[in-house]
Design a protein around this motif. Structure first.
Motif, short mmCIF file in Angstrom:
data_model
loop_
_atom_site.label_atom_id
_atom_site.label_comp_id
_atom_site.label_asym_id
_atom_site.label_seq_id
_atom_site.Cartn_x
_atom_site.Cartn_y
_atom_site.Cartn_z
N ALA A 77 0.83 -1.21 0.00
CA ALA A 77 0.00 0.00 0.00
C ALA A 77 0.86 1.26 0.00
CB ALA A 77 -0.94 0.00 1.20
N ILE A 78 2.00 1.22 0.67
CA ILE A 78 2.90 2.39 0.66
C ILE A 78 3.44 2.61 -0.75
CG2 ILE A 78 5.15 3.22 1.46
CD1 ILE A 78 4.44 1.91 4.19
N ASN A 79 3.78 1.51 -1.43
CA ASN A 79 4.26 1.64 -2.80
C ASN A 79 3.20 2.21 -3.74
OD1 ASN A 79 6.77 0.63 -2.11
ND2 ASN A 79 6.27 -1.46 -2.66
N GLU A 80 1.93 1.89 -3.48
CA GLU A 80 0.84 2.37 -4.34
C GLU A 80 0.35 3.76 -3.94
OE1 GLU A 80 -2.33 -0.46 -4.38
OE2 GLU A 80 -1.03 -2.08 -5.07
N ASN A 81 0.18 4.00 -2.64
CA ASN A 81 -0.50 5.21 -2.18
C ASN A 81 0.38 6.16 -1.38
OD1 ASN A 81 -2.88 4.09 -3.25
ND2 ASN A 81 -3.26 3.00 -1.34
N GLY A 82 1.63 5.85 -1.21
CA GLY A 82 2.50 6.70 -0.41
C GLY A 82 2.27 6.49 1.08
N VAL A 83 2.43 7.54 1.84
CA VAL A 83 2.36 7.46 3.29
C VAL A 83 0.98 7.00 3.77
CG1 VAL A 83 2.60 8.77 5.44
CG2 VAL A 83 4.14 9.20 3.55
N LEU A 84 -0.07 7.32 3.03
CA LEU A 84 -1.42 6.89 3.41
C LEU A 84 -1.52 5.36 3.48
CD1 LEU A 84 -4.25 7.86 4.12
CD2 LEU A 84 -4.80 7.75 1.69
N GLY A 85 -0.74 4.67 2.67
CA GLY A 85 -0.72 3.21 2.69
C GLY A 85 -0.27 2.63 4.00
N LEU A 86 0.49 3.41 4.77
CA LEU A 86 0.92 2.97 6.09
C LEU A 86 -0.27 2.68 6.99
CD1 LEU A 86 3.41 2.65 8.01
CD2 LEU A 86 3.08 5.03 8.62
N PHE A 87 -1.35 3.43 6.79
CA PHE A 87 -2.54 3.29 7.63
C PHE A 87 -3.57 2.34 7.05
CE2 PHE A 87 -0.78 7.54 8.32
CZ PHE A 87 -0.45 7.43 9.66
N THR A 88 -3.55 2.10 5.74
CA THR A 88 -4.59 1.28 5.11
C THR A 88 -4.12 -0.11 4.72
OG1 THR A 88 -4.08 2.13 2.91
CG2 THR A 88 -5.74 3.32 4.20
N GLY A 89 -2.84 -0.29 4.48
CA GLY A 89 -2.33 -1.54 3.94
C GLY A 89 -2.55 -2.75 4.82
N GLY A 90 -2.34 -2.62 6.11
CA GLY A 90 -2.52 -3.75 7.01
C GLY A 90 -3.96 -4.22 7.06
N PHE A 91 -4.89 -3.27 7.04
CA PHE A 91 -6.31 -3.62 7.06
C PHE A 91 -6.71 -4.36 5.79
CE2 PHE A 91 -6.34 0.14 9.91
CZ PHE A 91 -6.70 -0.53 11.07
N THR A 92 -6.21 -3.88 4.66
CA THR A 92 -6.55 -4.50 3.39
C THR A 92 -6.01 -5.92 3.31
OG1 THR A 92 -6.47 -2.33 2.34
CG2 THR A 92 -6.38 -4.22 0.89
N ALA A 93 -4.78 -6.12 3.75
CA ALA A 93 -4.14 -7.43 3.66
C ALA A 93 -4.81 -8.46 4.56
CB ALA A 93 -2.66 -7.32 4.01
N CYS A 94 -5.33 -8.04 5.69
CA CYS A 94 -5.87 -8.98 6.68
C CYS A 94 -7.39 -9.01 6.72
CB CYS A 94 -5.34 -8.62 8.06
SG CYS A 94 -3.56 -8.80 8.17
N ALA A 95 -8.04 -8.27 5.85
CA ALA A 95 -9.50 -8.16 5.92
C ALA A 95 -10.20 -9.50 5.79
CB ALA A 95 -9.99 -7.19 4.85
N ALA A 96 -9.77 -10.35 4.86
CA ALA A 96 -10.45 -11.63 4.65
C ALA A 96 -10.33 -12.53 5.88
CB ALA A 96 -9.89 -12.32 3.42
N GLY A 97 -9.13 -12.60 6.46
CA GLY A 97 -8.93 -13.46 7.63
C GLY A 97 -9.69 -12.98 8.85
N ILE A 98 -9.69 -11.68 9.07
CA ILE A 98 -10.41 -11.12 10.22
C ILE A 98 -11.90 -11.29 10.03
CG2 ILE A 98 -10.93 -8.99 11.45
CD1 ILE A 98 -8.00 -8.17 10.93
N SER A 99 -12.40 -11.06 8.81
CA SER A 99 -13.83 -11.23 8.54
C SER A 99 -14.25 -12.68 8.75
CB SER A 99 -14.16 -10.80 7.11
OG SER A 99 -13.90 -9.44 6.94
N ALA A 100 -13.44 -13.62 8.27
CA ALA A 100 -13.77 -15.03 8.46
C ALA A 100 -13.80 -15.39 9.94
CB ALA A 100 -12.74 -15.90 7.73
N ALA A 101 -12.85 -14.89 10.72
CA ALA A 101 -12.83 -15.18 12.16
C ALA A 101 -14.08 -14.64 12.83
CB ALA A 101 -11.58 -14.58 12.79
N LEU A 102 -14.51 -13.44 12.47
CA LEU A 102 -15.71 -12.87 13.06
C LEU A 102 -16.96 -13.65 12.67
CD1 LEU A 102 -14.97 -9.07 12.58
CD2 LEU A 102 -15.06 -10.32 14.74
N ILE A 103 -17.08 -13.99 11.40
CA ILE A 103 -18.27 -14.70 10.92
C ILE A 103 -18.35 -16.09 11.55
CG2 ILE A 103 -19.31 -15.77 8.88
CD1 ILE A 103 -18.24 -13.26 7.32
#
Length: 118
Positions: A77-103
């Protein structure tokens, strides 16, 4: 051989964490945070990917692997969006696993009746 490598590496990680819990006064929540941060640091240093390639799920499933996944997502995300990727990249990468755990945990709570310890 892949199964054997996954078993012994994952078992070694879990055994070391259990020793850490038994020999220190660290609370489990703090140990979990320590594992995620360590996985992120090892990923940033380029040390976790060779272990992941060798052990597969044995290295990817423990919390160290979650930290590494956060790092990979942040790096992309940092490579794509710059510094903003620092805040969004981790959520994007782990969204499927976290969603599955919640469901799946919600479904389990519907199937099984929770009881308080006495």
């Amino acid at each position: 051989m892949d199964y054997l490598n996954a078993f012994w590496v994952g078992g070694l990680i879990c055994a070391l964490v259990q020793i850490l819990l038994d020999k220190t006064k660290l609370m489990p929540g703090r140990v979990m945070v320590l594992l995620v941060c360590t996985g992120t640091l090892l990923g940033a240093l380029g040390l976790y990917q060779p272990l992941l390639d060798y052990a597969g799920a044995g290295a990817g499933v423990p919390l160290l692997g979650f930290g590494n996944t956060l790092w990979i997502g942040m790096k992309e995300a940092i490579n794509e969006n710059g510094v903003l990727g620092l805040f969004t990249g981790g959520f994007t990468a782990c969204a499927a696993g976290i969603s599955a755990a919640l469901i799946f945990s919600y479904i389990a709570s519907l199937i099984f009746k929770p009881k308080m310890k006495e």
